[in-house]
Scaffold this active site. Structure first.
Site, PDB file in Angstrom:
ATOM      1  N   ASP A  82      -8.017  -5.050  -0.105  1.00 22.26           N
ATOM      2  CA  ASP A  82      -8.543  -5.837  -1.221  1.00 22.26           C
ATOM      3  C   ASP A  82      -8.406  -7.341  -1.013  1.00 22.26           C
ATOM      4  OD1 ASP A  82      -9.196  -3.597  -3.008  1.00 22.26           O
ATOM      5  OD2 ASP A  82      -7.037  -3.272  -3.033  1.00 22.26           O
ATOM      6  N   HIS A 110       0.853  -1.188   0.000  1.00 15.86           N
ATOM      7  CA  HIS A 110       0.000   0.000   0.000  1.00 15.86           C
ATOM      8  C   HIS A 110       0.888   1.236   0.000  1.00 15.86           C
ATOM      9  CE1 HIS A 110      -3.170   2.842   1.116  1.00 15.86           C
ATOM     10  NE2 HIS A 110      -4.027   1.905   0.784  1.00 15.86           N
TER      11      HIS A 110
END
Length: 374
Positions: free
Chosen positions: A310, A259
């Protein structure tokens, strides 16, 4: 000249009081409230009210807000007619972007850019987006759209409109928690797109259309779909190790890890992991959860990458029976709460967003007349 930053990494482009990401410690706050507390105790409707109004509603305010959301679920017949005209191969995100744009001229306050009018528009948009997605899922499968419920909560109503059957309350609560977890996340690409559009003083529907178009890209909103396709490609827990050895040796990007902001695991991922485990136990379908767990172990033993939102959301949605290409639209159904809150914030203290660029091309190039060019 100020040094450029590719992808604007590390650049502070706005001040916000909506959500705070502590990437070092893996924390996310909405209006100062920890996401873990909201996921455990709140609902999507209450969380949306928090994002828009800046504080949690009291009982009377909550019931009023919930009722307004229910009353605005129906979309104009003309928009349904538009959906019926679209080619069945149109992507769900493409349909959602088109339908949200089409809703603008039907909004009774379309020409009013005041805060009160924009909150009313946001209620209508937030209530209508699940209806659009569910209607398209049925239309493309040769079925007539299901009329929205006048009683069910936001998440439960979406599952109801997909199938025409009232969902199991536990499944509806899982989706409700997923919507809370996705409702806002700082100045991500789609939120930034919404704020850029709003900074021109374009209207709220235009800003949300920009956000949906940005979310449609696979580097932003499509990662959970790719996670699920990877799980389906692997097929079973006994094949995970072999698949992952090959993927890591080939330096293949494993979706659901890494991320731009978080150094520790994404706090939303911890909740989704718990929800994935809960669904695996209640449905008796352990495959996707066990595969995900083994993939996580292998990836994190080889690479220092945090799990992101996700990774587990893929198996959660799939176990709920949601088609894979609806995963990103569900993200939009949730994130519209944050998008609209950021649009209000942009309007309230606006300055046109217009960054500089660093020119790296040639200079003083001579002009050669057309006849003399080789």
């Amino acid at each position: 000249m100020t040094q450029s930053s590719k992808g604007l990494e590390g650049i502070v482009a706005a001040q916000t009081g909506i959500s705070h990401i502590d990437g070092e410690h893996g924390r996310l706050l909405y209006r100062g409230l920890d996401i873990n507390v909201l996921a455990e105790h709140s609902t999507f409707e209450e969380t949306t009210s928090l994002l828009w109004y800046g504080k949690l509603p009291n009982r009377k305010q909550y019931e009023s807000f919930r009722r307004k959301m229910i009353e605005n679920r129906l979309i104009p017949n003309e928009v349904i007619a538009l959906l019926l005209l679209l080619p069945k191969k149109t992507t769900v995100m493409g349909v959602l972007r088109t339908a949200v744009s089409a809703l603008a001229p039907f909004d009774p306050e379309t020409g009013d850019n005041s805060l009160d009018a924009n909150v009313n528009k946001s209620i209508r948009l937030t209530a209508a987006m699940p209806t659009i997605v569910a209607a398209w899922e049925r239309i493309r499968n040769g079925l007539w759209p299901v009329t929205p419920s006048t009683e069910l909560d936001h998440a439960a109503n979406f599952l109801y409109m997909l199938t025409g059957k009232e969902p199991d309350p536990a499944a509806a609560r899982v989706l409700d928690q997923c919507l809370i977890l996705h409702a806002d996340h700082g100045l991500n690409a789609s939120t930034f797109a919404a704020r850029i559009t709003a900074s021109t003083l374009s209207n709220l529907h235009s800003a949300i259309t920009s956000a949906i178009g940005t979310l449609r890209g696979p580097l932003h909103g499509g990662a959970n779909e790719q996670v699920m396709r990877m799980l389906l490609e692997i097929g079973d827990v006994d094949r995970v190790d072999h698949y992952m050895r090959g993927a890591l040796a080939a330096r293949k990007k494993i979706m659901g890890f890494g991320h731009r902001v978080y150094k520790a695991d994404d706090p939303r991922a911890a909740w989704l992991r718990s929800l994935a485990r809960e669904l695996a136990e209640t449905t008796g379908n352990q495959r996707w959860y066990l595969m995900s767990e083994r993939i996580r172990e292998i990836v994190q033993s080889e690479r220092s990458l945090p799990v992101n939102v996700d990774f587990y959301s893929a198996s959660v949605y799939y176990t709920l029976g949601i088609p894979i290409d609806l995963f990103t639209p569900i993200f939009a159904i949730s994130r519209v709460a944050g998008w609209t809150a950021h649009v209000y914030e942009q309007y309230a203290d606006n300055r046109l967003i217009r960054p500089e660029s660093e020119y790296v091309g040639p200079v003083d190039v001579p002009y050669i007349t057309l006849d003399q060019r080789p």
